[in-house]
Design a protein around this motif. Structure first.
Motif, short mmCIF file in Angstrom:
data_model
loop_
_atom_site.label_atom_id
_atom_site.label_comp_id
_atom_site.label_asym_id
_atom_site.label_seq_id
_atom_site.Cartn_x
_atom_site.Cartn_y
_atom_site.Cartn_z
N SER A 32 0.82 -1.20 0.00
CA SER A 32 0.00 0.00 0.00
C SER A 32 0.86 1.26 0.00
O SER A 32 0.58 2.22 -0.73
N GLY B 235 0.95 3.70 -3.14
CA GLY B 235 0.47 5.05 -2.84
C GLY B 235 1.47 6.12 -3.20
O GLY B 235 1.12 7.16 -3.74
N LEU C 75 -3.91 5.93 0.01
CA LEU C 75 -3.15 4.70 0.23
C LEU C 75 -1.97 4.92 1.17
O LEU C 75 -1.65 4.06 2.01
#
Length: 64
Positions: A16, A20, A43
């Motif tokens: 993540s 992100g 994220l």
């Protein structure tokens, strides 16, 4: 020795965070607030929450 935090939590946070930051960088290159930039921020903050929760869990698991 068992890990204090589940391994899926560590992997989910790492994926993540990486995704992100990439999306945020691509969105930032466009110069305006767009989907990539906003989703990248979400994220990134989600991964920070996962990492923080994992650290709290690990700290509390060591004391119990």
């Amino acid at each position: 020795m068992d890990p204090a935090s589940p391994l899926w939590l560590l992997h989910a946070a790492g994926i993540s965070l990486t995704l992100g930051r990439i999306l945020h960088g691509v969105g930032l290159h466009a110069g305006v607030l767009n989907f990539g930039r906003m989703f990248g921020m979400v994220l990134t903050w989600l991964s920070y929450l996962l990492i923080g929760g994992g650290l709290i869990h690990a700290g509390l698991a060591q004391q119990l």
